[in-house]
Design an enzyme around this catalytic site. Sequence first.
Site, mmCIF file in Angstrom:
data_model
loop_
_atom_site.group_PDB
_atom_site.id
_atom_site.type_symbol
_atom_site.label_atom_id
_atom_site.label_comp_id
_atom_site.label_asym_id
_atom_site.label_seq_id
_atom_site.Cartn_x
_atom_site.Cartn_y
_atom_site.Cartn_z
ATOM 1 C CE1 TYR A 9 89.705 48.047 -37.782
ATOM 2 C CE2 TYR A 9 89.917 45.669 -37.569
ATOM 3 C CZ TYR A 9 90.100 46.823 -38.299
ATOM 4 O OH TYR A 9 90.695 46.773 -39.533
ATOM 5 N NE ARG A 49 93.934 51.632 -33.640
ATOM 6 C CZ ARG A 49 94.704 50.835 -32.875
ATOM 7 N NH1 ARG A 49 94.715 49.543 -33.024
ATOM 8 N NH2 ARG A 49 95.460 51.343 -31.919
ATOM 9 C CD GLN A 73 91.496 56.765 -48.810
ATOM 10 O OE1 GLN A 73 92.154 55.767 -49.078
ATOM 11 N NE2 GLN A 73 91.981 57.978 -48.974
ATOM 12 C CG ASN A 74 90.468 58.982 -42.116
ATOM 13 O OD1 ASN A 74 91.280 58.279 -42.710
ATOM 14 N ND2 ASN A 74 90.659 60.257 -41.866
ATOM 15 C CG HIS A 96 88.220 52.243 -46.516
ATOM 16 N ND1 HIS A 96 89.447 52.816 -46.656
ATOM 17 C CD2 HIS A 96 87.855 51.848 -47.765
ATOM 18 C CE1 HIS A 96 89.817 52.783 -47.936
ATOM 19 N NE2 HIS A 96 88.867 52.208 -48.626
ATOM 20 N N GLY A 104 95.583 64.361 -47.063
ATOM 21 C CA GLY A 104 96.151 63.345 -46.184
ATOM 22 C C GLY A 104 95.921 61.907 -46.600
ATOM 23 C CB THR A 105 94.696 59.833 -48.925
ATOM 24 O OG1 THR A 105 94.851 58.591 -49.612
ATOM 25 C CG2 THR A 105 94.161 60.872 -49.878
ATOM 26 C CB SER A 106 99.704 57.282 -49.303
ATOM 27 O OG SER A 106 98.822 56.197 -49.098
HETATM 28 P P1 NAD Z 1 98.101 56.355 -45.559
HETATM 29 O O1 NAD Z 1 98.669 56.093 -44.195
HETATM 30 O O2 NAD Z 1 98.410 55.416 -46.657
HETATM 31 O O3 NAD Z 1 98.555 57.814 -45.997
HETATM 32 C C1 NAD Z 1 98.522 58.870 -45.073
HETATM 33 C C2 NAD Z 1 98.944 60.119 -45.796
HETATM 34 O O4 NAD Z 1 98.764 61.181 -44.868
HETATM 35 C C3 NAD Z 1 100.405 60.119 -46.239
HETATM 36 O O5 NAD Z 1 100.462 60.514 -47.599
HETATM 37 C C4 NAD Z 1 101.048 61.153 -45.317
HETATM 38 O O6 NAD Z 1 102.076 61.898 -45.968
HETATM 39 C C5 NAD Z 1 99.877 62.037 -44.992
HETATM 40 N N1 NAD Z 1 100.004 62.773 -43.727
HETATM 41 C C6 NAD Z 1 100.675 62.458 -42.606
HETATM 42 N N2 NAD Z 1 100.524 63.409 -41.675
HETATM 43 C C7 NAD Z 1 99.711 64.350 -42.220
HETATM 44 C C8 NAD Z 1 99.173 65.588 -41.751
HETATM 45 N N3 NAD Z 1 99.429 66.049 -40.520
HETATM 46 N N4 NAD Z 1 98.380 66.306 -42.591
HETATM 47 C C9 NAD Z 1 98.101 65.860 -43.853
HETATM 48 N N5 NAD Z 1 98.594 64.713 -44.351
HETATM 49 C C10 NAD Z 1 99.377 63.958 -43.532
HETATM 50 O O7 NAD Z 1 96.544 56.507 -45.357
HETATM 51 P P2 NAD Z 1 95.357 56.413 -46.388
HETATM 52 O O8 NAD Z 1 95.804 56.897 -47.715
HETATM 53 O O9 NAD Z 1 94.196 57.035 -45.718
HETATM 54 O O10 NAD Z 1 95.071 54.846 -46.538
HETATM 55 C C11 NAD Z 1 95.178 54.014 -45.429
HETATM 56 C C12 NAD Z 1 93.977 53.171 -45.066
HETATM 57 O O11 NAD Z 1 94.022 52.950 -43.646
HETATM 58 C C13 NAD Z 1 92.667 53.816 -45.296
HETATM 59 O O12 NAD Z 1 91.928 52.872 -45.948
HETATM 60 C C14 NAD Z 1 92.026 54.074 -43.937
HETATM 61 O O13 NAD Z 1 90.759 53.484 -43.902
HETATM 62 C C15 NAD Z 1 92.847 53.325 -42.952
HETATM 63 N N6 NAD Z 1 93.222 54.140 -41.753
HETATM 64 C C16 NAD Z 1 92.299 54.968 -41.175
HETATM 65 C C17 NAD Z 1 92.647 55.758 -40.080
HETATM 66 C C18 NAD Z 1 91.595 56.644 -39.425
HETATM 67 O O14 NAD Z 1 90.411 56.322 -39.493
HETATM 68 N N7 NAD Z 1 91.969 57.780 -38.818
HETATM 69 C C19 NAD Z 1 93.950 55.729 -39.580
HETATM 70 C C20 NAD Z 1 94.883 54.850 -40.199
HETATM 71 C C21 NAD Z 1 94.492 54.063 -41.291
#
Ligand code: NAD
Length: 227
Positions: A53, A56, A86-87, A104, A170-172
């Site tokens: 972390y 990060r 979720q970020n 999160h 941008g979330t799966s």
């Molecule tokens: P995920 O990685 O599961 O999904 C990411 C999604 O973003 C995918 O569906 C992908 O197709 C899409 N994507 C990729 N590039 C993109 C773009 N340029 N524009 C729009 N969409 C795009 O992530 P999630 O669903 O957020 O779940 C993952 C977990 O990991 C979360 O709980 C989060 O807390 C954590 N996480 C956070 C960060 C951050 O804070 N930036 C980064 C990585 C993971």
Amino acid sequence: MKKVVILTGAGISAESGISTFRDSDGLWEQYRVEDVATYDAYLRNPALVLDFYNQRRRQLFQVKPNEGHKQLVRLEQYYDVQIITQNIDNLHEQAGSSNVLHLHGELTKARSDRDDNLIVDIGDRDINIGDKAPDGAQLRPHIVWFGEAVPNIEPAAAMCEKCDYFVVVGTSMNVYPAAGLIHYVPHSSPCYLVDPKAVPISRNIKIFQEKAGTGVKKVVDELIAMA
Ligand code: NAD
């Protein structure tokens, strides 16, 4: 003013240079969730988890909000806007969004590993073993690890129940309980999804199969035209 709720995930920060979770080039390809993002991992090897972390957090201070984050700020002139993210980065706040609920946790905060409610701002500082919270307990990242409760899910669900429009960026939609929030949105409220790998969700939703940098502007333009 009508209410817009926006649920964002790692994808909205991808164009800022922060890796997503599940994409094939994702950060998490290099790590196993069980080694760095669970409470058991922290008990087993706190130095590794704190270092993960710390990295990060250092990265966060080298990146900037992108067009996707910035476009959402425009909406505030026309709507009561609530972001649920979720970020763990703070790029929505850096872009200027006023109402951001973090499901999160947040990289720029730490908390006592004895008392979840004792939260302190740490900004860009590392957390090291021996760093103490005001109660004398070890500081841990203010992050909801896999397997931990998500205290903000209840206020988030209440926001979704009252929204007039719901936007997902941008979330799966793989990580629960966040992925279940869409089920709280009234059926009469139009939904939008921006994601280059968007998969149809089990309700009527307008899909923009593209990156946040271009797709969010299209949704925002459409919402502003209806305001
Ligand atoms: P995920 O990685 O599961 O999904 C990411 C999604 O973003 C995918 O569906 C992908 O197709 C899409 N994507 C990729 N590039 C993109 C773009 N340029 N524009 C729009 N969409 C795009 O992530 P999630 O669903 O957020 O779940 C993952 C977990 O990991 C979360 O709980 C989060 O807390 C954590 N996480 C956070 C960060 C951050 O804070 N930036 C980064 C990585 C993971």
